[in-house]
Design a protein around this motif. Structure first.
Motif, PDB file in Angstrom:
ATOM      1  N   LEU A 137       0.810  -1.217   0.000  1.00 17.64           N
ATOM      2  CA  LEU A 137       0.000   0.000   0.000  1.00 17.64           C
ATOM      3  C   LEU A 137       0.845   1.270   0.000  1.00 17.64           C
ATOM      4  N   ALA A 138       2.065   1.209   0.528  1.00 20.60           N
ATOM      5  CA  ALA A 138       2.893   2.418   0.560  1.00 20.60           C
ATOM      6  C   ALA A 138       3.144   2.969  -0.831  1.00 20.60           C
ATOM      7  N   PHE A 139       3.122   2.103  -1.842  1.00 19.02           N
ATOM      8  CA  PHE A 139       3.422   2.522  -3.211  1.00 19.02           C
ATOM      9  C   PHE A 139       2.165   2.938  -3.979  1.00 19.02           C
ATOM     10  N   SER A 140       1.049   3.033  -3.230  1.00 20.27           N
ATOM     11  CA  SER A 140      -0.157   3.655  -3.758  1.00 20.27           C
ATOM     12  C   SER A 140      -0.517   4.879  -2.930  1.00 20.27           C
ATOM     13  N   ASP A 141       0.375   5.269  -2.031  1.00 20.36           N
ATOM     14  CA  ASP A 141       0.150   6.441  -1.194  1.00 20.36           C
ATOM     15  C   ASP A 141       0.290   7.711  -2.032  1.00 20.36           C
ATOM     16  N   GLU A 142      -0.602   8.679  -1.794  1.00 18.35           N
ATOM     17  CA  GLU A 142      -0.620   9.897  -2.602  1.00 18.35           C
ATOM     18  C   GLU A 142       0.683  10.678  -2.481  1.00 18.35           C
ATOM     19  N   ARG A 143       1.304  10.664  -1.303  1.00 22.78           N
ATOM     20  CA  ARG A 143       2.562  11.392  -1.129  1.00 22.78           C
ATOM     21  C   ARG A 143       3.659  10.828  -2.032  1.00 22.78           C
ATOM     22  N   VAL A 144       3.721   9.504  -2.118  1.00 29.69           N
ATOM     23  CA  VAL A 144       4.721   8.866  -2.977  1.00 29.69           C
ATOM     24  C   VAL A 144       4.432   9.164  -4.445  1.00 29.69           C
ATOM     25  N   LEU A 145       3.157   9.111  -4.807  1.00 33.16           N
ATOM     26  CA  LEU A 145       2.783   9.335  -6.205  1.00 33.16           C
ATOM     27  C   LEU A 145       3.116  10.756  -6.642  1.00 33.16           C
ATOM     28  N   ARG A 146       2.849  11.729  -5.783  1.00 30.20           N
ATOM     29  CA  ARG A 146       3.130  13.115  -6.161  1.00 30.20           C
ATOM     30  C   ARG A 146       4.633  13.385  -6.171  1.00 30.20           C
ATOM     31  N   ALA A 147       5.383  12.740  -5.299  1.00 27.02           N
ATOM     32  CA  ALA A 147       6.839  12.901  -5.329  1.00 27.02           C
ATOM     33  C   ALA A 147       7.420  12.336  -6.616  1.00 27.02           C
ATOM     34  N   ALA A 148       6.898  11.193  -7.062  1.00 22.56           N
ATOM     35  CA  ALA A 148       7.364  10.597  -8.315  1.00 22.56           C
ATOM     36  C   ALA A 148       6.992  11.476  -9.503  1.00 22.56           C
ATOM     37  N   ALA A 149       5.790  12.065  -9.450  1.00 24.86           N
ATOM     38  CA  ALA A 149       5.355  12.926 -10.563  1.00 24.86           C
ATOM     39  C   ALA A 149       6.166  14.212 -10.619  1.00 24.86           C
ATOM     40  N   ALA A 150       6.598  14.709  -9.457  1.00 22.22           N
ATOM     41  CA  ALA A 150       7.335  15.973  -9.421  1.00 22.22           C
ATOM     42  C   ALA A 150       8.812  15.804  -9.756  1.00 22.22           C
ATOM     43  N   ALA A 151       9.319  14.578  -9.727  1.00 20.20           N
ATOM     44  CA  ALA A 151      10.746  14.346  -9.981  1.00 20.20           C
ATOM     45  C   ALA A 151      11.095  14.705 -11.423  1.00 20.20           C
ATOM     46  N   THR A 152      12.264  15.304 -11.597  1.00 19.21           N
ATOM     47  CA  THR A 152      12.747  15.610 -12.949  1.00 19.21           C
ATOM     48  C   THR A 152      13.548  14.449 -13.533  1.00 19.21           C
ATOM     49  N   THR A 153      13.921  13.498 -12.695  1.00 23.54           N
ATOM     50  CA  THR A 153      14.655  12.317 -13.143  1.00 23.54           C
ATOM     51  C   THR A 153      13.660  11.210 -13.479  1.00 23.54           C
ATOM     52  N   PRO A 154      13.840  10.493 -14.587  1.00 23.48           N
ATOM     53  CA  PRO A 154      12.918   9.400 -14.922  1.00 23.48           C
ATOM     54  C   PRO A 154      12.823   8.379 -13.789  1.00 23.48           C
ATOM     55  N   ILE A 155      11.592   7.908 -13.543  1.00 20.87           N
ATOM     56  CA  ILE A 155      11.309   6.969 -12.452  1.00 20.87           C
ATOM     57  C   ILE A 155      10.907   5.621 -13.049  1.00 20.87           C
ATOM     58  N   VAL A 156      11.474   4.537 -12.498  1.00 20.40           N
ATOM     59  CA  VAL A 156      11.095   3.176 -12.872  1.00 20.40           C
ATOM     60  C   VAL A 156      10.463   2.525 -11.648  1.00 20.40           C
ATOM     61  N   SER A 157       9.235   2.028 -11.804  1.00 20.30           N
ATOM     62  CA  SER A 157       8.532   1.340 -10.723  1.00 20.30           C
ATOM     63  C   SER A 157       8.744  -0.162 -10.875  1.00 20.30           C
ATOM     64  N   ALA A 158       9.327  -0.773  -9.850  1.00 13.91           N
ATOM     65  CA  ALA A 158       9.579  -2.224  -9.867  1.00 13.91           C
ATOM     66  C   ALA A 158       9.093  -2.800  -8.547  1.00 13.91           C
ATOM     67  N   ILE A 159       7.783  -2.826  -8.391  1.00 13.86           N
ATOM     68  CA  ILE A 159       7.156  -3.220  -7.137  1.00 13.86           C
ATOM     69  C   ILE A 159       6.520  -4.594  -7.278  1.00 13.86           C
TER      70      ILE A 159
END
Length: 404
Positions: free
Chosen positions: A214-236
């Motif tokens: 569930l931590a990887f569906s948390d809104e805080r994590v999602l918005r941090a990933a969206a705001a990052a300027t570095t490409p993000i890879v999700s491997a959950i």
């Protein structure tokens, strides 16, 4: 029954009687609601066989159910509450629990909240494919967010280095489940995003039950990933696990191992591609050179280049004939012109006063320079100038005889 003993060595019970008594006793226990975690869950021919483990202690029961009884999809790792009926199989001597009903613990409300969050973020455009950035072909440094000493960390590091031994990692450890997980994952993403050498960030965690991820569906994590300027890879988790981070990330990897394969190229494959490209270039250049050699040979075999003087020789006779003809025409033209000049000269001579003088005539001029044409114009004693064909004579009129 306490310490009470039924039967005796002389009059023992038959095994069948004991089994029957146990079956009858268990049947009287009735159904009971229990809570636990599914540690096994196998579907075979309309039946489901599994194990339900106590959430807080090391107790496990066997459970079975008809698939038609289950109203929701279940899998290993789910936390459930189930209505079970104890059953004793007399001939086999085994005790199991027949599942009469089963549902996820609090899943309905949780799924509803996640669906509301998914729709809200989708409306904001956080899942828009146009936002997703391409990963660099060969990153200088790979950022990794994962649990400390986790299998996911070892999978990513080992498989990435097998593919590209020189790859460099910047690892930030974070809790990957529990209440602290969202905060620590956000901090790790922001730290790696600010790192000047990190070209791509992998967020990795091994498999687990729905609530563990569930931590990887948390809104805080999602918005941090969206705001990052570095490409993000999700491997959950595994292939079947789909936290909302998969939708925000620039790339979803099915497993941590898959993430390692996606962020760095395989050096062996790249060397093979280079070898193939060099072979293709060599083949094309060789073919091009061969074609040009053939073309040059064909050009050189042409008569005009193989024996250039032949082109001159072919026209030598014609040039000679033309030269003879031109000489003949020029001679004739000169001859005709010469004849014309002679005719003109003869005509000119015929008209010239000199010609008249040459025939014995003379021109007589008076002292005033006029030509004397009539004897009547001369008087005795007049001085005259007589012009002959050659030279002149000074004379004086002795006597004039005008014509009648």
């Amino acid at each position: 029954m306490g310490d009470r003993v039924t039967g005796s060595p002389e009059e023992p019970w038959a095994v069948g009687r004991l089994a029957t008594e146990l079956q009858s006793y268990v049947a009287r226990l009735g159904a009971v609601w229990v809570e636990g975690e599914l540690t096994q869950w196998n579907v075979r021919r309309g039946m489901v066989f599994g194990k339900v483990k106590d959430v807080d202690d090391d107790f496990t029961i066997d459970a079975k159910a008809f698939t038609s009884t289950l109203r929701e999809p279940f899998s290993q790792g789910d936390r459930v509450v189930a209505l079970v009926q104890p059953e004793y199989w007399a001939k086999g001597g085994t005790l199991s629990m027949q599942v009469r009903a089963m549902r996820h613990v609090g899943l309905g409300e949780l799924l509803a909240r996640l669906e509301e969050l998914r729709q809200r973020l989708a409306a904001e455009g956080l899942f828009d494919p146009a936002r997703k950035r391409r990963l660099p072909f060969l990153p200088h440094c790979v950022g990794l967010v994962t649990g400390r000493d986790s299998d996911a960390e070892q999978d990513v590091l080992r498989n990435a280095r097998l593919r590209w031994p020189g790859v460099r990692f910047e690892v930030v450890h974070a809790a990957v489940q529990g209440d602290a997980a969202p905060r620590e994952v956000v901090r790790a993403i922001e730290t790696l995003d600010a790192h000047p050498d990190v070209d791509v960030i992998v967020v990795a965690r091994g498999g687990g039950d729905f609530q563990s991820l569930l931590a990887f569906s948390d809104e805080r994590v999602l918005r941090a990933a969206a705001a990052a300027t570095t490409p993000i890879v999700s491997a959950i988790g595994h292939e079947a696990d789909r936290p909302l981070l998969d939708l925000v990330a620039d790339l979803r990897a099915s497993t941590p191992t898959d993430a390692a394969k996606r962020v760095v190229p395989d050096v062996a494959e790249q060397l093979d591609m280079v070898s193939q490209a060099r072979a293709r270039m060599r083949s094309r250049i060789t073919q091009r050179v061969a074609n040009e050699v053939d073309r040059l040979a064909a050009v050189r075999s042409r008569p005009s280049l193989a024996r250039p003087e032949a082109l001159v020789d072919a026209h030598t006779s014609e040039v000679r004939q033309l030269a003879v003809r031109a000489d003949d025409l020029a001679s004739r033209a000169v001859e005709r012109a010469e004849h014309g000049i002679h005719r003109l000269a003869d005509g000119l001579r015929a008209l010239s006063p000199q010609a008249t003088l040459d025939r014995g005539y003379a021109v007589v001029q008076t002292a005033s320079g006029g030509v004397l044409r009539d004897a009547a114009d001369a008087a005795r004693g007049d001085a005259l100038l007589v012009t002959l064909a050659s030279g002149t004579i000074a004379a004086e009129v002795a006597e004039a005889h005008p014509a009648d």
